[in-house]
Design a protein around this motif. Structure first.
Motif, PDB file in Angstrom:
ATOM      1  N   LEU A 115      35.903  35.308  34.562  1.00 51.81           N
ATOM      2  CA  LEU A 115      35.013  36.350  35.075  1.00 51.81           C
ATOM      3  C   LEU A 115      35.815  37.568  35.527  1.00 51.81           C
ATOM      4  O   LEU A 115      35.437  38.717  35.255  1.00 51.81           O
ATOM      5  CB  LEU A 115      34.182  35.814  36.237  1.00 51.81           C
ATOM      6  N   LEU A 116      36.918  37.329  36.208  1.00 50.46           N
ATOM      7  CA  LEU A 116      37.761  38.443  36.659  1.00 50.46           C
ATOM      8  C   LEU A 116      38.411  39.157  35.476  1.00 50.46           C
ATOM      9  O   LEU A 116      38.581  40.373  35.480  1.00 50.46           O
ATOM     10  CB  LEU A 116      38.842  37.928  37.616  1.00 50.46           C
ATOM     11  N   GLU A 117      38.768  38.373  34.463  1.00 45.20           N
ATOM     12  CA  GLU A 117      39.338  38.950  33.241  1.00 45.20           C
ATOM     13  C   GLU A 117      38.326  39.887  32.582  1.00 45.20           C
ATOM     14  O   GLU A 117      38.679  40.965  32.098  1.00 45.20           O
ATOM     15  CB  GLU A 117      39.710  37.804  32.303  1.00 45.20           C
ATOM     16  N   VAL A 118      37.073  39.481  32.578  1.00 48.76           N
ATOM     17  CA  VAL A 118      36.003  40.299  32.006  1.00 48.76           C
ATOM     18  C   VAL A 118      35.809  41.581  32.815  1.00 48.76           C
ATOM     19  O   VAL A 118      35.600  42.661  32.259  1.00 48.76           O
ATOM     20  CB  VAL A 118      34.684  39.496  31.961  1.00 48.76           C
ATOM     21  N   LEU A 119      35.890  41.471  34.126  1.00 48.26           N
ATOM     22  CA  LEU A 119      35.673  42.623  34.999  1.00 48.26           C
ATOM     23  C   LEU A 119      36.838  43.608  34.973  1.00 48.26           C
ATOM     24  O   LEU A 119      36.639  44.818  34.938  1.00 48.26           O
ATOM     25  CB  LEU A 119      35.452  42.145  36.433  1.00 48.26           C
ATOM     26  N   GLU A 137      35.957  47.292  43.625  1.00 49.03           N
ATOM     27  CA  GLU A 137      35.736  48.388  42.684  1.00 49.03           C
ATOM     28  C   GLU A 137      37.017  49.127  42.315  1.00 49.03           C
ATOM     29  O   GLU A 137      37.081  49.819  41.290  1.00 49.03           O
ATOM     30  CB  GLU A 137      34.720  49.389  43.249  1.00 49.03           C
ATOM     31  N   LYS A 138      38.071  48.971  43.106  1.00 44.79           N
ATOM     32  CA  LYS A 138      39.327  49.671  42.850  1.00 44.79           C
ATOM     33  C   LYS A 138      40.136  49.072  41.700  1.00 44.79           C
ATOM     34  O   LYS A 138      41.081  49.694  41.219  1.00 44.79           O
ATOM     35  CB  LYS A 138      40.188  49.697  44.117  1.00 44.79           C
ATOM     36  N   ILE A 139      39.779  47.850  41.263  1.00 47.12           N
ATOM     37  CA  ILE A 139      40.577  47.213  40.219  1.00 47.12           C
ATOM     38  C   ILE A 139      39.760  46.897  38.957  1.00 47.12           C
ATOM     39  O   ILE A 139      40.238  46.201  38.065  1.00 47.12           O
ATOM     40  CB  ILE A 139      41.241  45.926  40.730  1.00 47.12           C
ATOM     41  N   ILE A 140      38.540  47.400  38.860  1.00 49.39           N
ATOM     42  CA  ILE A 140      37.729  47.105  37.685  1.00 49.39           C
ATOM     43  C   ILE A 140      38.245  47.886  36.476  1.00 49.39           C
ATOM     44  O   ILE A 140      39.012  48.849  36.614  1.00 49.39           O
ATOM     45  CB  ILE A 140      36.234  47.432  37.921  1.00 49.39           C
ATOM     46  N   ASP A 141      37.839  47.475  35.299  1.00 45.59           N
ATOM     47  CA  ASP A 141      38.164  48.175  34.061  1.00 45.59           C
ATOM     48  C   ASP A 141      37.763  49.644  34.213  1.00 45.59           C
ATOM     49  O   ASP A 141      36.607  49.948  34.497  1.00 45.59           O
ATOM     50  CB  ASP A 141      37.373  47.522  32.912  1.00 45.59           C
TER      51      ASP A 141
END
Length: 271
Positions: free
Chosen positions: A123-127, A158-162
């Motif tokens: 999930l984190l990989e997707v985000l 939100e600071k580390i999203i794609d």
């Protein structure tokens, strides 16, 4: 020995996240893919007479077909779960570094919650659209799960999203998604949700994204049924599992209806 799958024309999910010159997936598409993958895992965990633990959940083992329909694949490491009356299966540790359940790694006790941990990393990989282990980054950023949990604890996911998703994700949907991932990544399996709970919450994330209903943080916390959509759309679980080899159990599995699955999710009694 070989693994045989139906043709999935768009290939692995990973190719659409990073490392390839392919079109970026929207947040809605990513949520839908996660939901389909969760349905596949839910079927493995509850749709057979005995739990099947995948043991290698990751973005390269989620294949995409027409319309970006996602299916779980690669059952080369899969193992039958604990029998009735048992809590785990004792087995040598196998899986992919970065996705491995730390409890399973330390104790060699495998449960379906090991898949939940790996799915949380996915999930984190997707985000975030980055590898789960990247040795080229600063020490605190090498491990995606540890890095993301640090930002989650600060309330600044939100600071580390794609970067391609900036401005696209509804804040309530992002908050709920981060909460799901965080619960999946709890150190001990007993503290992680069942994959059915993860599925319900992902459906709710999608509803929040599509309706953009304004909610306060406390209204979206927890896994209470009151926070889930009143009538989530759950298709047959087996539709999200790619066929493996010449398995003969597919005919009996196809008898699982939407109402069967729905009643299992509501009651929490599984099979």
């Amino acid at each position: 020995m070989i693994l045989v799958y139906e043709y999935m024309e768009k290939g692995p999910l990973r190719n659409y996240l990073y490392g390839n010159e392919l079109p970026s997936l929207s947040w809605k598409q990513r949520l839908e893919i996660c939901i389909e993958a969760a349905k596949g895992l839910h079927y493995l965990h509850t749709g057979y007479s005995q739990t099947i633990i995948h043991r290698d959940v990751k973005s390269t083992n989620i294949l995409l077909g027409e319309g970006f329909l996602a299916k779980v694949s690669d059952f080369g490491l899969s193992k039958l779960g604990a029998s009735i009356g048992e809590t785990h299966v004792s087995t040598a540790v196998k899986g992919t570094f970065g996705y491995l359940d730390p409890e399973y790694f330390k104790t060699q006790k495998l449960t379906d919650k090991s898949d939940v941990y790996s799915f949380g990393v996915t999930l984190l990989e997707v985000l975030c659209a980055r590898p789960v282990i990247d040795q080229s980054l600063a020490s605190e950023e090498i491990n995606l799960a540890e890095w993301a949990l640090m930002w989650l604890s600060r309330g600044q996911l939100e600071k580390i999203i794609d970067p391609r998703l900036v401005g696209e994700i509804n804040e309530n949907s992002l908050r709920k998604f981060g909460e799901i991932a965080e619960k999946c990544l709890q150190e001990y399996g007993m503290d992680r949700p069942a994959i059915g709970d993860v599925l319900w919450n992902l459906e709710y994330c999608l509803q929040l994204q599509e309706t953009e209903v304004r909610r306060e943080p406390y209204e979206d916390s927890g896994t209470s049924e009151a926070h889930f959509p009143s009538a989530p759309f759950v298709r047959r679980m087996h539709s999200s599992v790619v066929s493996h080899g010449t398995a003969t159990s597919g005919e009996s599995r196809s008898d699982i209806t939407n109402s069967n699955v729905f009643s299992q999710l509501i009651s929490g009694e599984g099979r």
